[in-house]
Design a protein around this motif. Structure first.
Motif, PDB file in Angstrom:
ATOM      1  N   SER A 101      -4.622   8.247 -13.069  1.00 45.36           N
ATOM      2  CA  SER A 101      -4.816   6.848 -12.665  1.00 45.36           C
ATOM      3  C   SER A 101      -3.583   6.015 -12.978  1.00 45.36           C
ATOM      4  CB  SER A 101      -6.043   6.261 -13.373  1.00 45.36           C
ATOM      5  OG  SER A 101      -7.212   6.965 -13.042  1.00 45.36           O
ATOM      6  N   MET A 102      -2.941   6.277 -14.118  1.00 45.90           N
ATOM      7  CA  MET A 102      -1.727   5.546 -14.465  1.00 45.90           C
ATOM      8  C   MET A 102      -0.599   5.885 -13.517  1.00 45.90           C
ATOM      9  SD  MET A 102      -1.083   3.258 -16.676  1.00 45.90           S
ATOM     10  CE  MET A 102       0.350   2.207 -16.785  1.00 45.90           C
ATOM     11  N   THR A 103      -0.532   7.139 -13.080  1.00 44.86           N
ATOM     12  CA  THR A 103       0.484   7.529 -12.093  1.00 44.86           C
ATOM     13  C   THR A 103       0.276   6.777 -10.786  1.00 44.86           C
ATOM     14  OG1 THR A 103       0.613   9.735 -13.096  1.00 44.86           O
ATOM     15  CG2 THR A 103       1.511   9.474 -10.879  1.00 44.86           C
ATOM     16  N   VAL A 104      -0.971   6.729 -10.334  1.00 45.68           N
ATOM     17  CA  VAL A 104      -1.279   5.955  -9.121  1.00 45.68           C
ATOM     18  C   VAL A 104      -0.933   4.488  -9.324  1.00 45.68           C
ATOM     19  CG1 VAL A 104      -3.146   5.188  -7.596  1.00 45.68           C
ATOM     20  CG2 VAL A 104      -3.063   7.564  -8.367  1.00 45.68           C
ATOM     21  N   THR A 110       4.693  -0.460  -8.282  1.00 45.27           N
ATOM     22  CA  THR A 110       6.111  -0.652  -7.930  1.00 45.27           C
ATOM     23  C   THR A 110       6.252  -1.016  -6.459  1.00 45.27           C
ATOM     24  OG1 THR A 110       6.730   0.979  -9.623  1.00 45.27           O
ATOM     25  CG2 THR A 110       8.380   0.429  -7.955  1.00 45.27           C
ATOM     26  N   ILE A 111       5.500  -0.331  -5.609  1.00 43.51           N
ATOM     27  CA  ILE A 111       5.552  -0.651  -4.169  1.00 43.51           C
ATOM     28  C   ILE A 111       5.051  -2.069  -3.921  1.00 43.51           C
ATOM     29  CG2 ILE A 111       4.624  -0.028  -1.916  1.00 43.51           C
ATOM     30  CD1 ILE A 111       4.516   2.873  -2.887  1.00 43.51           C
ATOM     31  N   LEU A 112       3.955  -2.439  -4.566  1.00 45.44           N
ATOM     32  CA  LEU A 112       3.413  -3.784  -4.385  1.00 45.44           C
ATOM     33  C   LEU A 112       4.367  -4.859  -4.909  1.00 45.44           C
ATOM     34  CD1 LEU A 112      -0.300  -3.149  -5.394  1.00 45.44           C
ATOM     35  CD2 LEU A 112       0.511  -3.839  -3.124  1.00 45.44           C
ATOM     36  N   ALA A 113       5.069  -4.563  -6.005  1.00 51.89           N
ATOM     37  CA  ALA A 113       6.020  -5.537  -6.546  1.00 51.89           C
ATOM     38  C   ALA A 113       7.172  -5.771  -5.581  1.00 51.89           C
ATOM     39  CB  ALA A 113       6.552  -5.047  -7.892  1.00 51.89           C
ATOM     40  N   VAL A 114       7.674  -4.690  -4.971  1.00 58.27           N
ATOM     41  CA  VAL A 114       8.749  -4.837  -3.983  1.00 58.27           C
ATOM     42  C   VAL A 114       8.242  -5.594  -2.763  1.00 58.27           C
ATOM     43  CG1 VAL A 114      10.325  -3.571  -2.477  1.00 58.27           C
ATOM     44  CG2 VAL A 114       9.924  -2.769  -4.810  1.00 58.27           C
ATOM     45  N   MET A 115       7.003  -5.304  -2.344  1.00 56.13           N
ATOM     46  CA  MET A 115       6.419  -6.033  -1.213  1.00 56.13           C
ATOM     47  C   MET A 115       6.237  -7.503  -1.551  1.00 56.13           C
ATOM     48  SD  MET A 115       3.504  -3.292   0.015  1.00 56.13           S
ATOM     49  CE  MET A 115       2.742  -4.494   1.122  1.00 56.13           C
ATOM     50  N   ARG A 116       5.819  -7.774  -2.776  1.00 60.29           N
ATOM     51  CA  ARG A 116       5.592  -9.164  -3.197  1.00 60.29           C
ATOM     52  C   ARG A 116       6.891  -9.974  -3.183  1.00 60.29           C
ATOM     53  NH1 ARG A 116       2.264 -11.760  -7.140  1.00 60.29           N
ATOM     54  NH2 ARG A 116       2.466 -13.985  -6.691  1.00 60.29           N
ATOM     55  N   LEU A 117       7.998  -9.324  -3.512  1.00 59.81           N
ATOM     56  CA  LEU A 117       9.293 -10.002  -3.546  1.00 59.81           C
ATOM     57  C   LEU A 117      10.012  -9.959  -2.199  1.00 59.81           C
ATOM     58  CD1 LEU A 117      10.564  -8.667  -7.002  1.00 59.81           C
ATOM     59  CD2 LEU A 117       9.629 -10.933  -6.498  1.00 59.81           C
ATOM     60  N   SER A 118       9.388  -9.315  -1.207  1.00 59.49           N
ATOM     61  CA  SER A 118      10.020  -9.209   0.106  1.00 59.49           C
ATOM     62  C   SER A 118      10.046 -10.571   0.810  1.00 59.49           C
ATOM     63  CB  SER A 118       9.256  -8.194   0.968  1.00 59.49           C
ATOM     64  OG  SER A 118       9.766  -8.170   2.282  1.00 59.49           O
ATOM     65  N   LYS A 119      11.054 -10.750   1.646  1.00 57.73           N
ATOM     66  CA  LYS A 119      11.160 -11.982   2.442  1.00 57.73           C
ATOM     67  C   LYS A 119      10.278 -11.938   3.676  1.00 57.73           C
ATOM     68  CE  LYS A 119      15.873 -12.954   0.877  1.00 57.73           C
ATOM     69  NZ  LYS A 119      17.292 -13.182   1.273  1.00 57.73           N
ATOM     70  N   GLY A 180      -7.229   3.787 -10.673  1.00 56.07           N
ATOM     71  CA  GLY A 180      -5.846   3.790 -10.198  1.00 56.07           C
ATOM     72  C   GLY A 180      -5.494   2.570  -9.364  1.00 56.07           C
ATOM     73  N   LEU A 181      -6.349   2.215  -8.415  1.00 60.63           N
ATOM     74  CA  LEU A 181      -6.056   1.065  -7.558  1.00 60.63           C
ATOM     75  C   LEU A 181      -6.138  -0.246  -8.336  1.00 60.63           C
ATOM     76  CD1 LEU A 181      -7.914   2.098  -4.278  1.00 60.63           C
ATOM     77  CD2 LEU A 181      -5.501   2.382  -4.871  1.00 60.63           C
TER      78      LEU A 181
END
Length: 331
Positions: A101-104, A110-119, A180-181
């Motif tokens: 679950s921690m791996t997920v 990390t993907i969500l953080a990059v999406m959150r900071l996306s323009k 995980g989610l």
């Protein structure tokens, strides 16, 4: 005053009269002599409040120990079941679901953080909506939703795969998705804080060298952000390990489920709960030590002096206590 009088005054010092009459008599002092100050004798301050508070804490601990010793608990049952096969299997399942679950959570966060900071407004909005939903609902509710998903979708049809939802959504898969989610939503905020802690000049310099956005994030930003990301990630892992006990509600065979199943047969409810408690303490302690050394590793580039290890702290406190005791005895 004349010059001869000044010289006479400079060669006179005031001392007590040896006859005991309290008179003053001049004593010649050469110009090269200097008065030597007396040695300073440091006397440590005695902190009586520390001893009083320590004594009060020890008394409270003694009372608690006495209360549990006199309680209606059959203590020999605890070590008898501590390494029971079902308990060991449950502890292994707890560790397995926590790590997966921690791996997920880390990858998704990390993907969500990059999406959150996306323009891109669509990407950032979707990431924000995901974080809002999973952080705003209890973990137990999410676990029950995944476990009872067959009530909404009786049949899983992906085109290339078709099966009954009850057969697909096992307790293990429901626990993995639920934990995980949910963890991904929290890791997204931790990763975003770590990424934003890196100075924008680092990114600008990487782009000036011709590095792409993906390569800049992978080679420049994320390695520096790890110093900020690692400590709360370790705390999240330990918290997730304890939260996995909620999987008992969806019949996943973790350590609490194993303990309660055994207690339903031998009626030793409190004893088996003590067994589960000991295993949670062991697992969290092991990973707390691991977290400490991981943080120590990533702190090498940010601080000139490495933080002290627990053993070094103990030795330092013992040395300080011995010195303080010796000074107090001499005083």
């Amino acid at each position: 005053m004349s010059e001869p009088q000044d010289k006479a005054a400079s060669s006179v010092s005031v001392t007590k009269d040896g006859s005991g009459g309290g008179g003053l008599s001049p004593s010649p002092i050469s110009a090269g002599d200097k008065l030597q100050p007396e040695g300073i004798k440091a006397i440590p301050v005695k902190h009586y409040g520390r001893w009083v508070s320590a004594a009060a804490v020890l008394v409270i601990l003694a009372l608690l120990a006495s209360a549990f010793a006199d309680a209606k608990i059959h203590w020999p049952t605890v070590p008898d079941y501590l390494f029971n096969d079902r308990i060991l299997t449950g502890a292994g399942n707890t560790l397995l679901i926590t790590v997966l679950s921690m791996t997920v959570g880390i990858v998704g966060g990390t993907i969500l953080a990059v999406m959150r900071l996306s323009k891109n407004p669509v990407m950032s909005s979707v990431a924000y909506g995901y974080i809002w939903f999973f952080r705003g609902t209890p973990v137990l509710v999410q676990l029950l939703l995944w476990y009872n998903l067959a009530l909404i979708f009786p049949l899983l049809n992906l085109g290339f795969y078709k099966d009954e939802m009850n057969d697909v959504m096992t307790p293990f898969l429901a626990a993995l998705l639920g934990l995980g989610l949910n963890e991904a939503a929290y890791m997204a905020e931790i990763s975003r804080a770590g990424i934003q802690s890196v100075d924008d000049g680092q990114t600008e310099a990487a782009h000036a060298l011709g590095m792409t956005v993906t390569k800049t994030m992978r080679r420049i930003v994320l390695p520096q952000a790890m110093r900020v990301i690692v400590p709360p990630t370790g705390n999240e892992f330990i918290n997730l390990l304890k939260t996995s006990s909620l999987c008992y509600a969806i019949q996943y065979g973790e350590v609490l489920k194993a303990a309660t199943d055994i207690s339903s047969n031998n009626l030793a409810t409190m004893e088996m709960l003590m067994v589960a408690t000991i295993w949670y303490l062991v697992l969290t302690t092991v990973f707390s030590i691991f977290q400490y050394y991981v943080e120590r590793h990533f702190a090498r580039g940010s601080s000139r002096s490495m933080p002290e290890t627990p053993l070094q702290r103990v030795m330092k406190n013992l040395t300080t206590f011995r010195r303080g005791t010796g000074s107090g005895a001499k005083a």
